[in-house]
Design an enzyme around this catalytic site. Structure first.
Site, short mmCIF file in Angstrom:
data_model
loop_
_atom_site.label_atom_id
_atom_site.label_comp_id
_atom_site.label_asym_id
_atom_site.label_seq_id
_atom_site.Cartn_x
_atom_site.Cartn_y
_atom_site.Cartn_z
N GLU A 96 0.82 -1.21 0.00
CA GLU A 96 0.00 0.00 0.00
C GLU A 96 0.85 1.26 0.00
OE1 GLU A 96 -2.94 -0.12 3.16
OE2 GLU A 96 -2.95 -2.29 2.92
N CYS A 117 2.88 8.33 1.84
CA CYS A 117 3.25 7.35 2.85
C CYS A 117 3.63 6.05 2.13
CB CYS A 117 2.03 7.15 3.76
SG CYS A 117 2.24 5.86 4.97
N CYS A 124 4.90 -7.66 7.94
CA CYS A 124 5.85 -7.18 8.93
C CYS A 124 6.09 -8.27 9.96
CB CYS A 124 5.31 -5.92 9.62
SG CYS A 124 6.49 -5.25 10.82
N CYS A 128 3.15 -6.24 16.13
CA CYS A 128 2.46 -5.40 17.13
C CYS A 128 1.00 -5.82 17.15
CB CYS A 128 2.60 -3.93 16.78
SG CYS A 128 4.33 -3.44 16.66
N CYS A 131 -1.84 -4.01 14.96
CA CYS A 131 -1.53 -3.54 13.60
C CYS A 131 -1.89 -4.57 12.53
CB CYS A 131 -0.04 -3.22 13.53
SG CYS A 131 0.52 -2.77 11.89
N GLU A 182 8.53 -2.69 8.70
CA GLU A 182 9.42 -1.95 9.60
C GLU A 182 10.60 -1.44 8.77
OE1 GLU A 182 9.78 -0.61 12.70
OE2 GLU A 182 11.75 -0.13 11.89
N CYS A 355 -2.10 1.62 7.71
CA CYS A 355 -1.64 0.97 6.50
C CYS A 355 -1.58 -0.54 6.74
CB CYS A 355 -0.25 1.50 6.16
SG CYS A 355 -0.01 1.76 4.44
#
Ligand code: SAH
Ligand code: SF4
Length: 384
Positions: A96, A117, A124, A128, A131, A182, A355
């Site tokens: 994205e 962005c 990832c 987290c 997320c 990340e 995102c």
């Protein structure tokens, strides 16, 4: 059949690396600069657009490099301030890229400040708990060319859709590396991509207009500080004590606050610039006044700005956004302690912060091929 290995994206080449390749092909050095001009100053989308290159060279370039490494398969206009692009890469991975427009007083839409962005990984690894990007784990790093290609895709789309008085190419004002993944876990590719964005032969984009957001990879924060490249740093804090932070961010076990805060201070000192602490407000998890107190102490020590972000709900996750009253109480407590704080309430910003959600939804509910319209319908059905 043996699958053809993917050609490297041309957008991952620097003037130096391309000059070296061309030298190996016995081509004159000035050709590299011509190619960069076509890509970044004239926005060529096909090798055959490059009319001042010999045909044989164009054919050779096409054989070796991919000029279209990212295909835009879906655009979600979340609101009049945000567009979210879903890009498909050569291996069908989805990433994205978000465009956020901040309209400026008294001028038309085409003069709004634009922030892009960008994503740095497919998925990832840091997991987290709140997320969407981390939900399905890490799939792979993006190459430098795939990172630059996101900027190019946005520019191409803006060129095609924004009404302009003069024949000028679209550009943008800021880059935030806050998309999927990340960034500091894909350090070399990210820095190469940003060097290409920064180069005068590339996008000519100033380092000070780039913000890199990290969940807190301590060694890489120090490494970035030592490189003194001028990028801004945002740290995703989201918890002001180890106890709260490690509940939602597993990385905190590896790099707890007693390591992260000094690394952030080191960065701020080396750069002489204020860093930003990102703090998502999640109801009953990290939004107590006691956390606000601890956060004020950290922000005060670092002379950091706090960016409070009301949590954007993710399907399948239990976390909630606090009421406006609770959000205000938290922010007021910081202000009373003299901390510089903003709270992002615009819808567009929420979408940018979250995102990973669009990709997750599309991947979970169905394949986008062959009809992007199917994905469009899927996303429309979940539009807020
Ligand atoms: N991995 C990096 C950069 C990508 S995440 C990092 O964690 O900083 C970009 C920002 O969006 C981070 O601050 C992240 O915590 C935040 N974010 C993730 N999911 C969110 C959600 N559902 N609502 C609001 N912000 C979210
Ligand atoms: Fe990864 Fe950042 Fe999401 Fe954490 S917040 S899972 S580090 S993208």
């Amino acid at each position: 059949m043996i699958p053809t290995p993917p050609r490297p994206p041309i957008f991952g080449e620097t003037l130096e690396s391309l000059t070296a390749t061309l030298a190996a092909w016995s081509e004159p050095a000035f050709r590299a600069k011509q190619i960069m001009d076509w890509l970044y100053k004239k926005r060529a989308v096909a090798w055959d657009d490059m009319s001042n290159l010999p045909k044989a060279l164009r054919a050779r370039l096409a054989e070796h490099f991919d000029i279209a490494p990212a295909r835009c398969v879906l655009v979600k206009d979340a609101s009049d301030v945000t567009d979210k692009l879903l890009l498909e890469l050569h291996d069908r991975s989805l990433v994205e890229t978000v465009v956020i427009r901040a309209p400026q007083e008294g001028v038309g839409q085409e003069h709004s400040r634009k922030t892009i962005c960008i994503s740095t990984q497919v998925g990832c690894a840091y997991g987290c708990r709140f997320c969407a990007s981390g939900l399905a784990g890490w799939k792979r790093d993006l190459s430098a060319g795939e990172i630059v290609a996101q900027l190019i895709q946005v520019c191409l789309r803006e060129d095609a859709t924004t009404p302009r008085a003069r024949e000028e190419l679209a550009s943008f004002d800021n880059i935030v590396v806050m998309g999927m993944g990340e960034p500091l876990a894909n350090y070399d590719n990210l820095l190469r991509a940003l060097a290409i964005a920064n180069a005068p032969w590339g996008l000519g984009f100033g380092a000070r207009r780039v913000t890199i957001s990290t969940s807190g990879l301590v060694p890489e924060i120090k490494r970035l500080a030592d490189e003194r490249l001028g990028f801004r740093l945002a740290i995703s804090l989201h918890g002001a004590t180890n106890e709260v932070r490690e509940q939602i961010m597993p990385i905190n076990r590896k790099y707890p606050l007693e390591q992260l805060v000094p690394a952030a201070r080191y960065f701020a000192e080396r750069h002489g610039r204020m860093i930003t602490l990102e703090y998502i407000l999640i109801e009953e998890v990290n939004d107590s006044l006691e956390q606000a107190d601890h956060l004020a102490a950290i922000a005060g020590e670092l002379h950091a700005h706090v960016n409070a972000i009301p949590y954007n709900t993710v399907e399948g996750l239990p976390w909630k956004r606090p009421s406006i009253t609770r959000q205000n109480a938290f922010v007021d407590a910081l202000r009373q302690r003299g901390i510089s704080v903003t709270i992002r309430r615009e819808k567009g910003h929420d979408i940018a912060a979250a995102c990973g959600q669009l990709r997750l939804k599309v991947e979970k509910d169905g394949k986008i091929e062959p009809a992007p319209a199917r994905a469009r319908a899927l996303v429309a059905s979940t539009a807020p």
